[in-house]
Design a protein around this motif. Structure first.
Motif, PDB file in Angstrom:
ATOM      1  N   ASP A 177      65.422  21.186  57.994  1.00  0.00           N
ATOM      2  CA  ASP A 177      64.825  22.080  57.000  1.00  0.00           C
ATOM      3  C   ASP A 177      65.876  23.112  56.575  1.00  0.00           C
ATOM      4  OD1 ASP A 177      63.314  23.788  55.521  1.00  0.00           O
ATOM      5  OD2 ASP A 177      61.823  24.223  57.071  1.00  0.00           O
ATOM      6  N   GLY A 178      66.601  22.779  55.537  1.00  0.00           N
ATOM      7  CA  GLY A 178      67.712  23.628  55.077  1.00  0.00           C
ATOM      8  C   GLY A 178      67.265  24.898  54.393  1.00  0.00           C
ATOM      9  N   ARG A 179      65.954  25.093  54.226  1.00  0.00           N
ATOM     10  CA  ARG A 179      65.463  26.323  53.582  1.00  0.00           C
ATOM     11  C   ARG A 179      64.460  27.056  54.464  1.00  0.00           C
ATOM     12  NH1 ARG A 179      69.095  27.969  49.985  1.00  0.00           N
ATOM     13  NH2 ARG A 179      69.816  26.225  48.739  1.00  0.00           N
ATOM     14  N   ASN A 180      64.354  26.648  55.732  1.00  0.00           N
ATOM     15  CA  ASN A 180      63.391  27.277  56.660  1.00  0.00           C
ATOM     16  C   ASN A 180      62.030  27.468  56.001  1.00  0.00           C
ATOM     17  OD1 ASN A 180      65.334  27.287  58.574  1.00  0.00           O
ATOM     18  ND2 ASN A 180      65.661  29.499  58.610  1.00  0.00           N
ATOM     19  N   LEU A 181      61.555  26.361  55.432  1.00  0.00           N
ATOM     20  CA  LEU A 181      60.348  26.396  54.612  1.00  0.00           C
ATOM     21  C   LEU A 181      59.107  25.992  55.417  1.00  0.00           C
ATOM     22  CD1 LEU A 181      59.855  26.703  51.478  1.00  0.00           C
ATOM     23  CD2 LEU A 181      59.927  24.216  51.372  1.00  0.00           C
ATOM     24  N   LEU A 182      59.323  25.055  56.357  1.00  0.00           N
ATOM     25  CA  LEU A 182      58.187  24.459  57.061  1.00  0.00           C
ATOM     26  C   LEU A 182      57.920  25.203  58.372  1.00  0.00           C
ATOM     27  CD1 LEU A 182      59.406  20.772  56.544  1.00  0.00           C
ATOM     28  CD2 LEU A 182      57.829  22.061  55.080  1.00  0.00           C
ATOM     29  N   ASP A 183      56.734  24.947  58.932  1.00  0.00           N
ATOM     30  CA  ASP A 183      56.359  25.608  60.182  1.00  0.00           C
ATOM     31  C   ASP A 183      56.834  24.741  61.362  1.00  0.00           C
ATOM     32  OD1 ASP A 183      55.106  26.549  62.423  1.00  0.00           O
ATOM     33  OD2 ASP A 183      53.077  26.543  61.575  1.00  0.00           O
ATOM     34  N   PRO A 184      57.838  25.185  62.102  1.00  0.00           N
ATOM     35  CA  PRO A 184      58.413  24.346  63.159  1.00  0.00           C
ATOM     36  C   PRO A 184      57.377  23.867  64.170  1.00  0.00           C
ATOM     37  CG  PRO A 184      59.645  26.403  62.943  1.00  0.00           C
ATOM     38  CD  PRO A 184      58.479  26.501  62.028  1.00  0.00           C
ATOM     39  N   LYS A 185      56.453  24.757  64.564  1.00  0.00           N
ATOM     40  CA  LYS A 185      55.462  24.390  65.610  1.00  0.00           C
ATOM     41  C   LYS A 185      54.600  23.230  65.122  1.00  0.00           C
ATOM     42  CE  LYS A 185      54.981  28.724  68.050  1.00  0.00           C
ATOM     43  NZ  LYS A 185      54.686  30.007  67.439  1.00  0.00           N
ATOM     44  N   LEU A 186      54.151  23.324  63.863  1.00  0.00           N
ATOM     45  CA  LEU A 186      53.298  22.293  63.284  1.00  0.00           C
ATOM     46  C   LEU A 186      54.039  20.950  63.237  1.00  0.00           C
ATOM     47  CD1 LEU A 186      50.618  21.721  61.716  1.00  0.00           C
ATOM     48  CD2 LEU A 186      51.918  22.137  59.636  1.00  0.00           C
ATOM     49  N   PHE A 187      55.298  21.013  62.868  1.00  0.00           N
ATOM     50  CA  PHE A 187      56.057  19.764  62.725  1.00  0.00           C
ATOM     51  C   PHE A 187      56.338  19.108  64.070  1.00  0.00           C
ATOM     52  CE2 PHE A 187      56.815  18.641  58.366  1.00  0.00           C
ATOM     53  CZ  PHE A 187      56.114  19.686  57.768  1.00  0.00           C
ATOM     54  N   LYS A 188      56.512  19.934  65.090  1.00  0.00           N
ATOM     55  CA  LYS A 188      56.681  19.363  66.439  1.00  0.00           C
ATOM     56  C   LYS A 188      55.382  18.683  66.857  1.00  0.00           C
ATOM     57  CE  LYS A 188      60.514  22.084  67.762  1.00  0.00           C
ATOM     58  NZ  LYS A 188      60.887  23.443  68.121  1.00  0.00           N
ATOM     59  N   LYS A 189      54.264  19.349  66.548  1.00  0.00           N
ATOM     60  CA  LYS A 189      52.945  18.786  66.886  1.00  0.00           C
ATOM     61  C   LYS A 189      52.746  17.438  66.190  1.00  0.00           C
ATOM     62  CE  LYS A 189      49.705  22.332  67.531  1.00  0.00           C
ATOM     63  NZ  LYS A 189      48.786  23.174  66.769  1.00  0.00           N
ATOM     64  N   LEU A 190      53.252  17.342  64.961  1.00  0.00           N
ATOM     65  CA  LEU A 190      53.091  16.085  64.200  1.00  0.00           C
ATOM     66  C   LEU A 190      54.028  14.988  64.707  1.00  0.00           C
ATOM     67  CD1 LEU A 190      52.837  17.449  60.514  1.00  0.00           C
ATOM     68  CD2 LEU A 190      51.003  16.399  61.849  1.00  0.00           C
ATOM     69  N   GLY A 191      54.885  15.333  65.643  1.00  0.00           N
ATOM     70  CA  GLY A 191      55.777  14.324  66.237  1.00  0.00           C
ATOM     71  C   GLY A 191      57.147  14.229  65.587  1.00  0.00           C
ATOM     72  N   PHE A 192      57.507  15.231  64.800  1.00  0.00           N
ATOM     73  CA  PHE A 192      58.852  15.229  64.204  1.00  0.00           C
ATOM     74  C   PHE A 192      59.836  15.924  65.135  1.00  0.00           C
ATOM     75  CE2 PHE A 192      56.274  14.972  60.274  1.00  0.00           C
ATOM     76  CZ  PHE A 192      56.963  13.998  59.582  1.00  0.00           C
ATOM     77  N   VAL A 193      61.112  15.565  64.984  1.00  0.00           N
ATOM     78  CA  VAL A 193      62.163  16.394  65.578  1.00  0.00           C
ATOM     79  C   VAL A 193      62.537  17.356  64.459  1.00  0.00           C
ATOM     80  CG1 VAL A 193      64.545  16.443  66.411  1.00  0.00           C
ATOM     81  CG2 VAL A 193      62.998  14.588  67.112  1.00  0.00           C
ATOM     82  N   TYR A 194      62.275  18.641  64.679  1.00  0.00           N
ATOM     83  CA  TYR A 194      62.471  19.633  63.610  1.00  0.00           C
ATOM     84  C   TYR A 194      63.714  20.474  63.870  1.00  0.00           C
ATOM     85  CZ  TYR A 194      61.811  23.709  60.624  1.00  0.00           C
ATOM     86  OH  TYR A 194      62.014  24.697  59.704  1.00  0.00           O
ATOM     87  N   GLU A 195      64.581  20.558  62.867  1.00  0.00           N
ATOM     88  CA  GLU A 195      65.764  21.432  62.942  1.00  0.00           C
ATOM     89  C   GLU A 195      65.743  22.354  61.731  1.00  0.00           C
ATOM     90  OE1 GLU A 195      68.630  21.551  64.905  1.00  0.00           O
ATOM     91  OE2 GLU A 195      68.620  19.667  66.026  1.00  0.00           O
ATOM     92  N   GLY A 196      65.623  23.659  61.972  1.00  0.00           N
ATOM     93  CA  GLY A 196      65.748  24.618  60.865  1.00  0.00           C
ATOM     94  C   GLY A 196      67.146  25.205  60.889  1.00  0.00           C
ATOM     95  N   ILE A 197      67.339  26.300  60.178  1.00  0.00           N
ATOM     96  CA  ILE A 197      68.636  26.989  60.205  1.00  0.00           C
ATOM     97  C   ILE A 197      68.437  28.272  61.009  1.00  0.00           C
ATOM     98  CG2 ILE A 197      70.550  27.924  58.793  1.00  0.00           C
ATOM     99  CD1 ILE A 197      69.913  24.940  58.145  1.00  0.00           C
ATOM    100  N   GLY A 198      68.947  28.279  62.230  1.00  0.00           N
ATOM    101  CA  GLY A 198      68.798  29.463  63.092  1.00  0.00           C
ATOM    102  C   GLY A 198      67.399  29.625  63.643  1.00  0.00           C
ATOM    103  N   ARG A 199      66.656  28.510  63.729  1.00  0.00           N
ATOM    104  CA  ARG A 199      65.308  28.590  64.303  1.00  0.00           C
ATOM    105  C   ARG A 199      65.313  27.810  65.600  1.00  0.00           C
ATOM    106  NH1 ARG A 199      61.162  27.080  59.482  1.00  0.00           N
ATOM    107  NH2 ARG A 199      60.381  29.188  59.203  1.00  0.00           N
TER     108      ARG A 199
END
Ligand code: UDX
Length: 425
Positions: free
Chosen positions: A402-424
């Motif tokens: 997520d190059g714009r820190n747009l999505l909710d990391p917790k939600l995306f982990k719950k959905l089963g994604f590997v989530y990488e933001g910028i500095g999150r």
């Protein structure tokens, strides 16, 4: 008072239409005849909030006139606004060719006393050159920089947070004071060079703020801190402020990258070094590489991987591809042998003309199909509302960068994604 606007991009159009709404009669001229034809029908060939409805209103009130030639646009004019683009040349200098051509025309055509307002962004050297080209007893010259943001330019023009007027000329000052008396915003009357520097310093400061927070975000990544909390924690200090502290893959557009580079170049030519602005530019030139690092960390080699890039415009809500970080990222991914697929809501057709060898579509679900990873490159808020469960099924892998820190990391982990933001974390 009759006003002429020369150059009808988003700045010229929003400036002119805001003046129409204040009751003035405004003539618009642009050398692009197709554009003028389109405005006459009330159609705006670029994306700007509220402007299409408003143009129609002004056309029917007959106080917006789209002229076929410059002579017609200048007739009985008291104020001429120069809103002509000053694109950047490879060395960091501005291309003044269009301004020069218009100045030559003005000298030929204008036979009465008129205020020429330079709204185009020109640096101090370019201002002196332009002023020279306009040296005639008919012209009083003023600099009146714009601070309009693309997408919301009309609202910004109607409610500016400040109006800056730089002139050495009492006549210009009097006329512009009268013109802007219908606007409630704070007004600063100053000399032309100070007005010019207010514009360059404003955009450079915004650029510095973004690069600063991006640098801190990169440190957050190393130590496992949260850039959202850090940005909030520092932004609540009113001396710093919360705006423009959104970390991501860097700033783009037709202004911040151009104005910072142009200021650096101007200073260099005068044997000065703008260390802070230069650092902001360097950080910005490199910030997109953080995406490549995160992709490589998770996927190993990128060769033959399918990566879907969501967002092509330089920011959400616009179809403008100028200075878009997304395009730079796509080029780099292609060089690494990636099979790139890309999506945008508005700029997909324009983008197809620039990048010919990848799949580009406005159908986000077609773009994410079989992807090893999805990268968010533009902050389209619509991306937060997609059917991400469906996307997960369509993708081959499950990585989101997520190059714009747009999505909710917790939600995306719950959905089963590997989530990488910028500095999150
Ligand atoms: C900018 C200035 O804001 C405006 O005052 C000036 O007149 C023209 O340049 P604009 O180019 O429309 O306006 O875009 P802006 O909304 O400022 O964003 C510029 C870039 O910075 C975008 O790529 C955006 O995504 C990025 N950005 C902005 C960040 O990365 N983080 C932020 O916190 C803010």
């Amino acid at each position: 008072m009759k006003i002429s606007i020369i150059g009808v991009g988003y700045v010229g159009l929003a400036t002119g239409i805001s003046l129409c709404l204040k009751g003035y009669t405004v003539s618009f001229y642009d050398s692009d005849k197709k554009k003028i034809k389109s405005f006459k029908r009330g159609k705006v060939p670029f994306v700007e909030e509220d402007i299409e409805e408003t143009i129609k209103e002004c056309l029917s009130n007959k106080n917006a006139i789209f002229a076929d030639n410059l002579k017609e646009a200048l007739e009985n004019s008291n104020i001429i606004f120069l809103c002509i683009g000053t694109p950047i040349l490879p060395e960091g200098e501005s291309d003044l060719i269009n301004i020069k051509n218009v100045c030559a025309e003005l000298r030929k055509l204008v036979r009465h006393e008129v205020v020429v307002v330079i709204k185009s962004t020109v640096n101090p050297g370019d201002y002196l050159e332009t002023k020279n080209l306009l040296s005639s007893k008919n012209f009083s010259i003023a600099v009146n920089p714009e601070f309009l943001r693309e997408g919301s330019a009309l609202q910004n023009a109607l409610h500016p947070n400040r109006i800056i007027i730089g002139t050495d000329d009492e006549y210009s000052k009097k006329i512009l004071k009268e013109l802007y008396s219908k606007f409630e915003s704070p007004k600063i009357f100053t000399d032309p060079m100070s007005a010019i520097l207010i514009k360059y310093a404003s955009n450079s400061f915004l650029a510095v703020k973004i690069s600063f927070i991006n640098e801190i975000a990169n440190i957050c990544d190393i130590v496992g801190a949260s850039i959202d909390d850090v940005a909030l924690g520092i932004g609540l200090d009113p001396r710093i402020g919360r705006d423009f502290l959104k970390a991501g893959i860097g700033f783009g557009g037709s202004c911040l990258p151009k104005d910072t580079k142009n200021l650096i170049r101007f200073a260099e030519k005068n044997s000065l070094s703008t260390n802070i602005v230069k650092a902001a530019d360097i950080v910005n030139e490199n910030q997109y590489k953080v995406v490549i690092k995160k992709l490589t960390k998770n996927l190993g080699t990128l060769e033959n991987k399918v990566i879907s890039v969501l967002g092509l415009s330089f920011k959400g809500g616009t179809d403008d591809l100028r200075g878009s970080v997304s395009l730079k990222l796509i080029e780099e991914l292609k060089k690494s042998g990636v099979v790139v697929k890309a999506h945008d809501y508005l700029s997909y057709e324009k983008a197809k003309k620039i990048i010919k060898d990848i799949f580009i579509s406005k159908d986000v679900y077609a773009v994410v199909k079989d992807a090893d990873a999805v990268v968010i490159a533009t902050d389209w808020k619509e991306y937060t509302k997609l059917d991400w469960e469906k996307i997960k099924e369509l993708m081959k892998g499950n990585l989101i960068v997520d190059g714009r820190n747009l999505l909710d990391p917790k939600l995306f982990k719950k959905l089963g994604f590997v989530y990488e933001g910028i500095g999150r974390k």
